[in-house]
Design a protein around this motif. Structure first.
Motif, PDB file in Angstrom:
ATOM      1  N   ILE A  44       0.846  -1.208   0.000  1.00 50.62           N
ATOM      2  CA  ILE A  44       0.000   0.000   0.000  1.00 50.62           C
ATOM      3  C   ILE A  44       0.879   1.254   0.000  1.00 50.62           C
ATOM      4  CG2 ILE A  44      -0.413   0.337   2.474  1.00 50.62           C
ATOM      5  CD1 ILE A  44      -3.181   0.467  -0.115  1.00 50.62           C
ATOM      6  N   THR A  45       2.056   1.173   0.577  1.00 51.51           N
ATOM      7  CA  THR A  45       2.995   2.294   0.530  1.00 51.51           C
ATOM      8  C   THR A  45       3.413   2.560  -0.917  1.00 51.51           C
ATOM      9  OG1 THR A  45       3.750   1.875   2.774  1.00 51.51           O
ATOM     10  CG2 THR A  45       5.228   3.145   1.367  1.00 51.51           C
ATOM     11  N   ALA A  46       3.622   1.498  -1.688  1.00 52.34           N
ATOM     12  CA  ALA A  46       3.950   1.658  -3.109  1.00 52.34           C
ATOM     13  C   ALA A  46       2.796   2.313  -3.858  1.00 52.34           C
ATOM     14  CB  ALA A  46       4.299   0.310  -3.732  1.00 52.34           C
ATOM     15  N   PHE A  47       1.566   1.939  -3.515  1.00 48.99           N
ATOM     16  CA  PHE A  47       0.409   2.590  -4.129  1.00 48.99           C
ATOM     17  C   PHE A  47       0.391   4.072  -3.762  1.00 48.99           C
ATOM     18  CE2 PHE A  47      -1.166  -1.499  -5.273  1.00 48.99           C
ATOM     19  CZ  PHE A  47      -2.104  -1.281  -6.267  1.00 48.99           C
ATOM     20  N   GLY A  48       0.763   4.397  -2.536  1.00 44.49           N
ATOM     21  CA  GLY A  48       0.845   5.797  -2.119  1.00 44.49           C
ATOM     22  C   GLY A  48       1.880   6.566  -2.911  1.00 44.49           C
ATOM     23  N   GLU A  49       3.000   5.901  -3.216  1.00 44.84           N
ATOM     24  CA  GLU A  49       4.027   6.532  -4.043  1.00 44.84           C
ATOM     25  C   GLU A  49       3.489   6.869  -5.431  1.00 44.84           C
ATOM     26  OE1 GLU A  49       7.263   7.616  -3.425  1.00 44.84           O
ATOM     27  OE2 GLU A  49       6.449   7.398  -1.419  1.00 44.84           O
ATOM     28  N   ALA A  50       2.538   6.082  -5.892  1.00 42.43           N
ATOM     29  CA  ALA A  50       1.945   6.319  -7.216  1.00 42.43           C
ATOM     30  C   ALA A  50       1.316   7.707  -7.298  1.00 42.43           C
ATOM     31  CB  ALA A  50       0.887   5.260  -7.524  1.00 42.43           C
ATOM     32  N   LEU A  51       0.875   8.226  -6.166  1.00 37.26           N
ATOM     33  CA  LEU A  51       0.246   9.547  -6.163  1.00 37.26           C
ATOM     34  C   LEU A  51       1.192  10.637  -6.648  1.00 37.26           C
ATOM     35  CD1 LEU A  51      -1.698   9.395  -2.786  1.00 37.26           C
ATOM     36  CD2 LEU A  51      -2.570   9.004  -5.086  1.00 37.26           C
ATOM     37  N   HIS A  52       2.480  10.396  -6.500  1.00 35.52           N
ATOM     38  CA  HIS A  52       3.475  11.373  -6.949  1.00 35.52           C
ATOM     39  C   HIS A  52       3.837  11.197  -8.421  1.00 35.52           C
ATOM     40  CE1 HIS A  52       3.932  12.409  -2.763  1.00 35.52           C
ATOM     41  NE2 HIS A  52       4.238  11.165  -2.468  1.00 35.52           N
ATOM     42  N   HIS A  53       3.302  10.135  -9.030  1.00 36.69           N
ATOM     43  CA  HIS A  53       3.681   9.805 -10.410  1.00 36.69           C
ATOM     44  C   HIS A  53       2.465   9.439 -11.257  1.00 36.69           C
ATOM     45  CE1 HIS A  53       7.815   9.656  -8.970  1.00 36.69           C
ATOM     46  NE2 HIS A  53       7.377   8.922  -7.974  1.00 36.69           N
TER      47      HIS A  53
END
Length: 147
Positions: free
Chosen positions: A69-78
């Protein structure tokens, strides 16, 4: 993945800012492993996955769920370059782990279900549409190396 409007970005970011990463991640991965038991084959090293309660209480499921889910959160920046942002993870899951790319879509849907449960009325149809678009984009990006 398509362009994200300012409204979609705001809807996703607003929910994300209130998300308990540990809870949502563990619950989403736990649901994936429970609802789609064939996905458990990638997690043999996690120990006891013999029942829904064992899966949901498994500390390794919770820890990996938090990582996911942290990786999904990183998606918000990209949001405008999800394929680039997830290129290394796509390669890992394709070449080394041999994960069926369909599982990325299933996990994305589990994340949306868990967020809807956690946020109730705040998870409006518009918010859901934005999240569905985001998790679909991540699933496509993670499956990119398979094509």
């Amino acid at each position: 993945m398509g362009h994200f409007t300012a409204e979609e970005k705001a809807a996703v970011t607003n929910i994300w800012s209130k998300t308990n990463v540990e809870e949502v991640g563990g619950e989403a991965l736990g649901r994936l492993l429970t609802v789609y038991p064939w996905t458990q084959r990638f997690f043999d090293h996690f120990g006891n996955l013999s029942s829904p309660s064992a899966i949901m209480g498994n500390p390794k499921v919770k820890a990996h769920g938090r990582k996911v889910i942290t990786a999904f959160g990183e998606a918000l920046h990209h949001l405008e370059d999800l394929k680039g942002a997830f290129a290394k993870l796509s390669e890992l899951h394709c070449d080394k782990l041999h994960v069926d790319p369909e599982n990325f879509k299933l996990l994305g849907n589990m994340i949306v279900i868990v967020l809807a449960d956690h946020f109730g009325e705040d998870f409006t149809p518009e918010v859901q549409a934005a999240w569905q678009k985001m998790v679909a984009g991540v699933a496509t990006a993670l499956g990119h190396k398979y094509h």
